[in-house]
Design a protein around this motif. Structure first.
Motif, PDB file in Angstrom:
ATOM      1  N   ASP A   1      -6.532  -3.375   2.764  1.00 21.58           N
ATOM      2  CA  ASP A   1      -5.683  -3.839   2.164  1.00 21.58           C
ATOM      3  C   ASP A   1      -5.383  -5.296   2.564  1.00 21.58           C
TER       4      ASP A   1
ATOM      5  N   ASP B   1       0.743  -1.208  -0.017  1.00 21.71           N
ATOM      6  CA  ASP B   1       0.101   0.188   0.237  1.00 21.71           C
ATOM      7  C   ASP B   1       1.089   1.168   0.093  1.00 21.71           C
TER       8      ASP B   1
ATOM      9  N   ASP C   1      -0.220   4.981   0.983  1.00 25.55           N
ATOM     10  CA  ASP C   1      -0.359   6.090   1.802  1.00 25.55           C
ATOM     11  C   ASP C   1      -0.358   5.393   3.402  1.00 25.55           C
ATOM     12  N   GLY C   2       0.375   5.830   4.226  1.00 26.18           N
ATOM     13  CA  GLY C   2       0.449   5.418   5.512  1.00 26.18           C
ATOM     14  C   GLY C   2       1.382   4.142   5.624  1.00 26.18           C
ATOM     15  N   THR C   3       1.873   3.561   4.537  1.00 25.65           N
ATOM     16  CA  THR C   3       2.714   2.462   4.621  1.00 25.65           C
ATOM     17  C   THR C   3       4.036   2.632   4.097  1.00 25.65           C
TER      18      THR C   3
ATOM     19  N   ASP D   1      -1.767  -0.312   5.893  1.00 19.44           N
ATOM     20  CA  ASP D   1      -2.297   0.187   7.246  1.00 19.44           C
ATOM     21  C   ASP D   1      -3.680   0.115   7.186  1.00 19.44           C
TER      22      ASP D   1
HETATM   23 MG   LIG Z   1      -2.700   3.154   3.447  1.00 19.23          MG
END
Ligand SMILES: [Mg+2]
Length: 197
Positions: A139, A10, A12-14, A135
């Motif tokens: 996912d 992933d 965004d955030g990962t 995240d």
């Molecule tokens: Mg994400």
């Protein structure tokens, strides 16, 4: 054709610090341990494939050119750390879009499987050795549907997701680097015949 294990990641955030709908490259910043994580996968023969929902396109917050600009920055930052991606797929759709091009109840928005289906049609992936790192539970759900070993990271929305879904993934781990280290360990255990005597 030779097939390779694959790690779906992933964005965004990962890969990059979660910052909501990112409409400018200045707000797109990789976590510092990401180049090392991706490089480890590169050097151990894994395909590395980023999958990202970018509904901000469908919602009209930014265009696909903006998404491409961020992905150029992502590749260039990785490259400085000796790491590379084999592919990046994104879903620009959202059913609420005012643009008919994007107002599609598509098959690619995670947790639907369209982006992995496309990757499998375009890249030599060993479907028996697939992993996903993200995240959000979307996912993880995608990974479950497609036969991946699933890693929920605690970066981005992950801590909150992990608290809500304590048994939600095969592994709940600190971040992409700790996930990659587990993938490498598991993969070596699975192939003891390749270990030199
Ligand atoms: Mg994400």
């Amino acid at each position: 054709m030779e097939k390779f294990p694959a790690v779906f990641i992933d964005r965004d955030g990962t890969m990059n610090i979660e910052a909501g709908y990112i409409d400018h490259p200045d707000n797109f910043n990789l976590y510092p341990f990401v180049p090392q994580a991706v490089r480890l996968l590169n050097t151990h023969g894994f395909l590395v494939i980023v999958l990202t929902n970018q509904a901000g396109v469908g919602r009209g917050y930014f265009g696909e050119d903006n998404v491409e600009t961020l992905h150029s920055k992502m590749r260039s930052e990785l490259s400085k750390g000796g790491a590379r991606l084999d592919a990046v797929y994104y879903c620009p759709h959202h059913t609420s879009s005012k643009d008919p091009k994007y107002a599609v109840d598509c098959n690619c928005r995670k947790p639907r499987t369209g982006m992995i289906d496309k990757a499998l049609s375009e890249l030599p992936v060993d479907t028996g050795r697939m992993f996903i790192i993200g995240d959000k539970m979307s996912d993880i759900k995608l990974g479950r549907k497609t036969g991946c070993r699933t890693y929920l990271v605690k970066t981005g929305y992950g801590l909150r997701e992990a608290e809500k879904n304590p048994g939600g993934a095969d592994v709940i781990t600190d971040n992409i680097l700790s996930a990659v280290l587990d993938i490498l360990k598991i993969s070596q255990q699975a192939q003891p015949d390749q270990t030199p005597a």
